[in-house]
Motif scaffolding. Structure first.
Motif, PDB file in Angstrom:
ATOM      1  N   THR A   1     -17.350 -24.935 -26.982  1.00 49.67           N
ATOM      2  CA  THR A   1     -16.379 -24.259 -26.113  1.00 49.67           C
ATOM      3  C   THR A   1     -16.948 -24.027 -24.721  1.00 49.67           C
ATOM      4  OG1 THR A   1     -17.073 -22.059 -26.887  1.00 49.67           O
ATOM      5  CG2 THR A   1     -15.253 -23.125 -28.059  1.00 49.67           C
ATOM      6  N   THR A   2     -18.266 -23.772 -24.625  1.00 50.94           N
ATOM      7  CA  THR A   2     -18.868 -23.583 -23.299  1.00 50.94           C
ATOM      8  C   THR A   2     -18.924 -24.886 -22.517  1.00 50.94           C
ATOM      9  OG1 THR A   2     -21.119 -23.934 -24.144  1.00 50.94           O
ATOM     10  CG2 THR A   2     -20.289 -21.676 -24.129  1.00 50.94           C
TER      11      THR A   2
ATOM     12  N   TYR B   1     -16.530 -15.167  -8.746  1.00 53.98           N
ATOM     13  CA  TYR B   1     -17.756 -15.125  -9.542  1.00 53.98           C
ATOM     14  C   TYR B   1     -17.994 -13.719 -10.088  1.00 53.98           C
ATOM     15  CZ  TYR B   1     -22.000 -17.783 -10.712  1.00 53.98           C
ATOM     16  OH  TYR B   1     -22.978 -18.499 -11.367  1.00 53.98           O
ATOM     17  N   ASN B   2     -17.759 -12.713  -9.244  1.00 56.09           N
ATOM     18  CA  ASN B   2     -17.929 -11.322  -9.670  1.00 56.09           C
ATOM     19  C   ASN B   2     -16.936 -10.966 -10.774  1.00 56.09           C
ATOM     20  OD1 ASN B   2     -19.134  -8.488  -8.878  1.00 56.09           O
ATOM     21  ND2 ASN B   2     -16.928  -8.186  -9.069  1.00 56.09           N
ATOM     22  N   ALA B   3     -15.700 -11.436 -10.644  1.00 55.61           N
ATOM     23  CA  ALA B   3     -14.690 -11.166 -11.673  1.00 55.61           C
ATOM     24  C   ALA B   3     -15.082 -11.793 -13.003  1.00 55.61           C
ATOM     25  CB  ALA B   3     -13.332 -11.694 -11.220  1.00 55.61           C
ATOM     26  N   ALA B   4     -15.662 -13.000 -12.956  1.00 54.02           N
ATOM     27  CA  ALA B   4     -16.098 -13.664 -14.189  1.00 54.02           C
ATOM     28  C   ALA B   4     -17.233 -12.890 -14.856  1.00 54.02           C
ATOM     29  CB  ALA B   4     -16.540 -15.095 -13.880  1.00 54.02           C
ATOM     30  N   LEU B   5     -18.156 -12.372 -14.053  1.00 51.23           N
ATOM     31  CA  LEU B   5     -19.281 -11.615 -14.608  1.00 51.23           C
ATOM     32  C   LEU B   5     -18.825 -10.281 -15.199  1.00 51.23           C
ATOM     33  CD1 LEU B   5     -21.966 -12.325 -11.864  1.00 51.23           C
ATOM     34  CD2 LEU B   5     -22.048 -13.077 -14.237  1.00 51.23           C
TER      35      LEU B   5
ATOM     36  N   SER C   1     -23.719 -16.301 -26.770  1.00 50.26           N
ATOM     37  CA  SER C   1     -22.853 -17.483 -26.727  1.00 50.26           C
ATOM     38  C   SER C   1     -21.432 -17.104 -26.334  1.00 50.26           C
ATOM     39  CB  SER C   1     -22.850 -18.177 -28.095  1.00 50.26           C
ATOM     40  OG  SER C   1     -24.123 -18.681 -28.411  1.00 50.26           O
ATOM     41  N   VAL C   2     -20.955 -15.980 -26.873  1.00 51.45           N
ATOM     42  CA  VAL C   2     -19.609 -15.509 -26.514  1.00 51.45           C
ATOM     43  C   VAL C   2     -19.548 -15.178 -25.025  1.00 51.45           C
ATOM     44  CG1 VAL C   2     -17.938 -13.643 -26.836  1.00 51.45           C
ATOM     45  CG2 VAL C   2     -19.063 -14.664 -28.823  1.00 51.45           C
ATOM     46  N   GLY C   3     -20.580 -14.504 -24.519  1.00 47.85           N
ATOM     47  CA  GLY C   3     -20.615 -14.159 -23.100  1.00 47.85           C
ATOM     48  C   GLY C   3     -20.602 -15.389 -22.213  1.00 47.85           C
TER      49      GLY C   3
ATOM     50  N   GLN D   1     -13.766 -18.236 -17.492  1.00 54.02           N
ATOM     51  CA  GLN D   1     -13.140 -17.605 -16.325  1.00 54.02           C
ATOM     52  C   GLN D   1     -13.220 -18.514 -15.101  1.00 54.02           C
ATOM     53  OE1 GLN D   1     -11.480 -14.528 -15.890  1.00 54.02           O
ATOM     54  NE2 GLN D   1     -11.419 -14.682 -18.113  1.00 54.02           N
ATOM     55  N   LEU D   2     -14.359 -19.169 -14.908  1.00 55.82           N
ATOM     56  CA  LEU D   2     -14.496 -20.074 -13.766  1.00 55.82           C
ATOM     57  C   LEU D   2     -13.605 -21.305 -13.927  1.00 55.82           C
ATOM     58  CD1 LEU D   2     -18.356 -19.974 -13.099  1.00 55.82           C
ATOM     59  CD2 LEU D   2     -16.546 -18.712 -11.933  1.00 55.82           C
ATOM     60  N   ILE D   3     -13.506 -21.807 -15.156  1.00 57.67           N
ATOM     61  CA  ILE D   3     -12.645 -22.967 -15.408  1.00 57.67           C
ATOM     62  C   ILE D   3     -11.182 -22.607 -15.164  1.00 57.67           C
ATOM     63  CG2 ILE D   3     -11.785 -24.506 -17.221  1.00 57.67           C
ATOM     64  CD1 ILE D   3     -14.662 -24.436 -18.381  1.00 57.67           C
ATOM     65  N   ARG D   4     -10.774 -21.398 -15.591  1.00 55.23           N
ATOM     66  CA  ARG D   4      -9.394 -20.961 -15.356  1.00 55.23           C
ATOM     67  C   ARG D   4      -9.116 -20.777 -13.867  1.00 55.23           C
ATOM     68  NH1 ARG D   4      -9.772 -18.759 -20.555  1.00 55.23           N
ATOM     69  NH2 ARG D   4     -11.009 -16.962 -19.907  1.00 55.23           N
TER      70      ARG D   4
END
Length: 345
Positions: A46-47, A290-294, A239-241, A248-251
């Protein structure tokens, strides 16, 4: 050590190689490893961009679930000869300690892994400076862990620090989700110190709890189970993180928030170099994304921390102080007597 240490001779010393090999519960090991490998492979796919609904990911998850069920059934059948004897693992305090350890490490692994990424990506500091910024986290964690040990030695009970520490740590994790691109030093330092102090108080209580309620010969297995729970929680949720972060970056790319950027190149470049891959005029928007993804990753940790506080409530209120050790032995003997009466055969 060589001259003066005289270990007790094991009662299994006279057993043959085959008998000892059977005692290792090889079938249980194979089933457990198989379940873990299939689960981690599914997360890894998935990653790499593979959909959760793809046949390969679903097949791996289904296989992992089936192997886990077979492992549980095999452990129950083997009894005391199992890799994880049900008699010990299902004991209330042992089960609660394992659950708490799993949740705490699952919650903390994403913080300790992705907070340095936040420092490098959002604050624009070097890897070395990022490590320096993490020093308060580790120092405070160690100090409060020692303080909690002293407190338990004086008061005698592990449940209060386990519950309170996990609750305080969860509050710190909730604050971590509020980090912004323009966060001040007081904010990011204060949030990580609060999180570290809270979980520093509770993180070792499971080990003390199992030593309080079990016979001496069962403590090693219970302690190993708590350690395994810590490692499993960290491995799964790292792995989930990663999956959440990259997802999030892909979306963001799919929503055309990152037009013209190669998202795979951006992810592979890492936190230290992604600033050089983004045009200067697009950097402010990229930092927000990037901040939103983190922070989405930090959000995953909040319910895990809350669950650790809830689970720790089930740890038995039994004192660890030497003055009450006699009571511990009496309680264990009484429980053994009750089990013998229930199962006379």
């Amino acid at each position: 050590m060589l001259l003066f240490f005289n270990p007790k001779r094991s009662n299994k010393a006279g057993r043959g190689f085959i008998e000892r090999l059977v005692d290792l519960d090889l079938i249980g090991n194979v089933l457990l490893l198989g379940a873990a490998v299939m689960f981690f492979l599914a997360l890894e796919y998935t990653t790499q961009g593979m959909a959760w609904g793809s046949a390969k990911v679903i097949g791996l998850l289904a296989g992992s679930f089936l192997a886990a069920l077979l492992f549980a059934a095999w452990q129950w059948r083997k009894g005391d000869g199992a890799l994880m004897p049900p008699r010990i693992i299902t004991q209330r305090t042992v089960a609660a300690s394992c659950g708490m350890a799993f949740m705490i490490y699952a919650a903390l692994i994403n913080l300790t892994f992705f907070l340095p990424v936040w420092f490098q990506a959002i604050r624009g500091v070097s890897a070395m400076r990022s490590g320096v910024n993490m020093i308060p986290y580790f120092v405070v964690n160690a100090v409060f862990s020692l303080a909690a040990g002293w407190f338990v030695s004086k008061v005698g009970y592990v449940t209060p620090p386990a519950v309170i520490g996990s609750a305080v740590g969860t509050a710190g994790l909730a604050l971590m989700t509020q980090l912004r691109v323009d966060a001040t030093t007081v904010q990011w330092a204060g949030y990580q110190v609060l999180t570290s102090a809270g979980f520093g108080i509770s993180i070792q209580q499971g080990f003390m709890a199992v030593q309080t309620v079990l016979r001496e010969e069962d403590i090693a297995i219970a302690t190993a189970a708590v350690v395994a729970s810590q490692s499993l929680g960290a491995a799964i949720f790292l792995s989930v993180g990663n999956s959440v972060f990259q997802g999030q970056l892909i979306r963001a790319t799919a929503a055309r928030l990152l037009d013209g950027l190669d998202i795979k190149k951006l992810i592979d470049g890492g936190a230290a170099s992604f600033r050089h891959l983004v045009p200067a005029e697009d950097l402010p928007a990229m930092l927000e994304i990037y901040n939103a993804a983190l922070t989405k990753v930090f959000i995953v940790s909040v319910p895990l921390g809350a669950l650790s506080a809830i689970i720790s409530c089930f740890i038995e209120w039994k004192s660890v102080r030497p003055a009450t050790r006699g009571d511990k032995e009496k309680a264990i003997q009484q429980e053994s007597g009750e089990e013998a009466e229930k199962n006379p055969g």
